[in-house]
Design a protein around this motif. Structure first.
Motif, PDB file in Angstrom:
ATOM      1  N   ASN A   9       9.894  -6.547  -8.501  1.00 27.86           N
ATOM      2  CA  ASN A   9      10.830  -5.919  -9.417  1.00 27.86           C
ATOM      3  C   ASN A   9      11.479  -4.667  -8.818  1.00 27.86           C
ATOM      4  N   LEU A  10      12.802  -4.549  -8.998  1.00 29.26           N
ATOM      5  CA  LEU A  10      13.521  -3.344  -8.605  1.00 29.26           C
ATOM      6  C   LEU A  10      13.168  -2.239  -9.605  1.00 29.26           C
ATOM      7  N   LEU A  11      12.625  -1.126  -9.090  1.00 33.59           N
ATOM      8  CA  LEU A  11      12.202  -0.029  -9.952  1.00 33.59           C
ATOM      9  C   LEU A  11      13.175   1.142  -9.946  1.00 33.59           C
ATOM     10  N   ARG A  12      13.810   1.368  -8.783  1.00 36.91           N
ATOM     11  CA  ARG A  12      14.674   2.541  -8.661  1.00 36.91           C
ATOM     12  C   ARG A  12      15.644   2.365  -7.504  1.00 36.91           C
ATOM     13  N   THR A  13      16.888   2.755  -7.692  1.00 37.75           N
ATOM     14  CA  THR A  13      17.879   2.841  -6.622  1.00 37.75           C
ATOM     15  C   THR A  13      18.326   4.292  -6.528  1.00 37.75           C
ATOM     16  N   THR A  14      18.196   4.874  -5.348  1.00 41.55           N
ATOM     17  CA  THR A  14      18.647   6.238  -5.110  1.00 41.55           C
ATOM     18  C   THR A  14      19.863   6.185  -4.195  1.00 41.55           C
ATOM     19  N   SER A  21      15.780  14.958   1.003  1.00 40.09           N
ATOM     20  CA  SER A  21      14.785  13.887   1.045  1.00 40.09           C
ATOM     21  C   SER A  21      15.034  12.912  -0.096  1.00 40.09           C
ATOM     22  N   VAL A  22      14.376  11.772  -0.005  1.00 36.78           N
ATOM     23  CA  VAL A  22      14.320  10.810  -1.107  1.00 36.78           C
ATOM     24  C   VAL A  22      12.857  10.715  -1.489  1.00 36.78           C
ATOM     25  N   GLU A  23      12.568  10.911  -2.776  1.00 34.50           N
ATOM     26  CA  GLU A  23      11.185  10.933  -3.239  1.00 34.50           C
ATOM     27  C   GLU A  23      11.010   9.983  -4.413  1.00 34.50           C
ATOM     28  N   PHE A  24       9.857   9.320  -4.422  1.00 43.18           N
ATOM     29  CA  PHE A  24       9.454   8.481  -5.547  1.00 43.18           C
ATOM     30  C   PHE A  24       8.108   8.999  -6.036  1.00 43.18           C
ATOM     31  N   THR A  25       8.025   9.322  -7.333  1.00 42.53           N
ATOM     32  CA  THR A  25       6.839   9.935  -7.916  1.00 42.53           C
ATOM     33  C   THR A  25       6.104   8.957  -8.824  1.00 42.53           C
ATOM     34  N   SER A  26       5.149   9.488  -9.582  1.00 46.45           N
ATOM     35  CA  SER A  26       4.365   8.661 -10.494  1.00 46.45           C
ATOM     36  C   SER A  26       5.212   8.045 -11.605  1.00 46.45           C
ATOM     37  N   ASP A  27       6.460   8.465 -11.731  1.00 42.60           N
ATOM     38  CA  ASP A  27       7.369   7.786 -12.668  1.00 42.60           C
ATOM     39  C   ASP A  27       7.603   6.342 -12.232  1.00 42.60           C
ATOM     40  N   GLY A  57       1.387  10.858  -0.995  1.00 47.45           N
ATOM     41  CA  GLY A  57       0.571  11.835  -1.683  1.00 47.45           C
ATOM     42  C   GLY A  57      -0.135  11.240  -2.878  1.00 47.45           C
ATOM     43  N   THR A  58      -1.104  11.990  -3.384  1.00 48.81           N
ATOM     44  CA  THR A  58      -1.922  11.513  -4.497  1.00 48.81           C
ATOM     45  C   THR A  58      -1.754  12.365  -5.747  1.00 48.81           C
ATOM     46  N   ALA A  59      -0.995  13.431  -5.674  1.00 51.68           N
ATOM     47  CA  ALA A  59      -0.825  14.329  -6.818  1.00 51.68           C
ATOM     48  C   ALA A  59       0.647  14.678  -7.020  1.00 51.68           C
ATOM     49  N   ASN A  60       1.524  13.682  -6.851  1.00 51.36           N
ATOM     50  CA  ASN A  60       2.969  13.869  -6.983  1.00 51.36           C
ATOM     51  C   ASN A  60       3.533  14.897  -6.008  1.00 51.36           C
ATOM     52  N   THR A  61       2.844  15.104  -4.889  1.00 55.60           N
ATOM     53  CA  THR A  61       3.325  15.966  -3.812  1.00 55.60           C
ATOM     54  C   THR A  61       2.934  15.343  -2.480  1.00 55.60           C
ATOM     55  N   TYR A 159      -2.245   5.513   6.138  1.00 54.55           N
ATOM     56  CA  TYR A 159      -2.513   6.771   5.453  1.00 54.55           C
ATOM     57  C   TYR A 159      -3.993   6.732   5.106  1.00 54.55           C
ATOM     58  N   GLU A 160      -4.783   7.547   5.766  1.00 56.96           N
ATOM     59  CA  GLU A 160      -6.234   7.445   5.717  1.00 56.96           C
ATOM     60  C   GLU A 160      -6.816   8.205   4.526  1.00 56.96           C
ATOM     61  N   ILE A 161      -6.474   7.729   3.345  1.00 62.07           N
ATOM     62  CA  ILE A 161      -6.949   8.293   2.085  1.00 62.07           C
ATOM     63  C   ILE A 161      -7.423   7.139   1.205  1.00 62.07           C
ATOM     64  N   GLN A 162      -8.525   7.350   0.487  1.00 65.69           N
ATOM     65  CA  GLN A 162      -9.066   6.309  -0.388  1.00 65.69           C
ATOM     66  C   GLN A 162      -8.830   6.625  -1.864  1.00 65.69           C
ATOM     67  N   THR A 163      -7.792   7.369  -2.140  1.00 69.90           N
ATOM     68  CA  THR A 163      -7.391   7.705  -3.498  1.00 69.90           C
ATOM     69  C   THR A 163      -6.065   7.006  -3.775  1.00 69.90           C
ATOM     70  N   ALA A 164      -5.840   6.617  -5.012  1.00 74.03           N
ATOM     71  CA  ALA A 164      -4.578   5.960  -5.364  1.00 74.03           C
ATOM     72  C   ALA A 164      -3.395   6.880  -5.068  1.00 74.03           C
ATOM     73  N   VAL A 165      -2.344   6.299  -4.485  1.00 73.66           N
ATOM     74  CA  VAL A 165      -1.127   7.032  -4.123  1.00 73.66           C
ATOM     75  C   VAL A 165      -0.135   6.965  -5.281  1.00 73.66           C
ATOM     76  N   ASN A 166       0.549   8.090  -5.556  1.00 76.68           N
ATOM     77  CA  ASN A 166       1.597   8.089  -6.579  1.00 76.68           C
ATOM     78  C   ASN A 166       2.844   8.833  -6.128  1.00 76.68           C
ATOM     79  N   TYR A 167       3.007   8.981  -4.793  1.00 76.14           N
ATOM     80  CA  TYR A 167       4.141   9.752  -4.273  1.00 76.14           C
ATOM     81  C   TYR A 167       4.527   9.246  -2.889  1.00 76.14           C
ATOM     82  N   LEU A 168       5.824   8.999  -2.689  1.00 82.41           N
ATOM     83  CA  LEU A 168       6.388   8.636  -1.392  1.00 82.41           C
ATOM     84  C   LEU A 168       7.592   9.532  -1.131  1.00 82.41           C
TER      85      LEU A 168
END
Length: 188
Positions: A9-14, A21-27, A57-61, A159-168
């Motif tokens: 599914n297409l979620l966002r077009t920037t 920068s172009v950022e995608f957050t927990s939205d 990132g894991t905290a919207n940053t 990305y060597e993190i074992q926490t869910a990601v919510n930021y690109l």
């Protein structure tokens, strides 16, 4: 005949217009999708000879720590000659999506007709036990010290993190993104 729903599914077009920068957050990066695809279309930098980077990132940053690893292989054609260039790196604070350093290809440029097109796949986004992995195949024309070049680049990154990601985040080594589009797709 049954139609298969693959959950793509297409979620966002920037649309880029002089953006740092172009950022995608927990939205947009949520637990609903397991993987994401980022599509770059006709992306042009404002500054000549720059590299395209990614952070997660894991905290919207963005995480700027030493949690990234990547390797790229670039195959290109320069002034009618076929050449292969290789570049491998461990990334401190980023993944280099376009990180070619060569006398023949000088990264992304601002010359007439130059632009970047490609797709990046981001896997295991919601996993709390696995590292996040990225992979892509991109193509871009570039104007370097030796004249016009075209290239295809293959990337494998972690990305060597074992926490869910919510930021690109996607940005350049110098200057802003002038134009183009970046689309985010979710894959179930």
């Amino acid at each position: 005949m049954a139609v298969m729903n693959i959950g793509f599914n297409l979620l966002r077009t920037t649309t880029i217009s002089d953006d740092a920068s172009v950022e995608f957050t927990s939205d947009y990066i949520t637990s609903f999708y397991r993987h994401y695809i980022v599509e770059f279309s006709e992306v042009v930098p404002e500054t000549n000879d720059v590299r395209l980077y990614m952070q997660m990132g894991t905290a919207n940053t963005a995480d700027t720590g030493n949690n990234y690893r990547y390797i790229t292989q670039t195959t290109g054609v320069q002034s009618g000659d076929s050449d292969d260039w290789y570049w491998a790196s461990s990334g401190t604070g980023l993944i280099g999506l376009i990180s070619v350093t060569s006398a023949f290809i000088n990264e992304l440029g601002t010359g007439t007709g130059e632009n970047f097109n490609g797709q990046l796949k981001v896997y295991n986004v919601n996993s709390t036990s696995a590292y996040k992995t990225v992979g892509n195949m991109d193509s871009f024309p570039s104007y370097g010290e030796q004249g016009h070049s075209s290239a295809t680049q293959f990337l494998s990154g972690t990305y060597e993190i074992q926490t869910a990601v919510n930021y690109l985040k996607f940005y350049l080594s110098s200057g802003n993104l002038a134009s183009g589009q970046v689309r985010l797709y979710g894959v179930r």
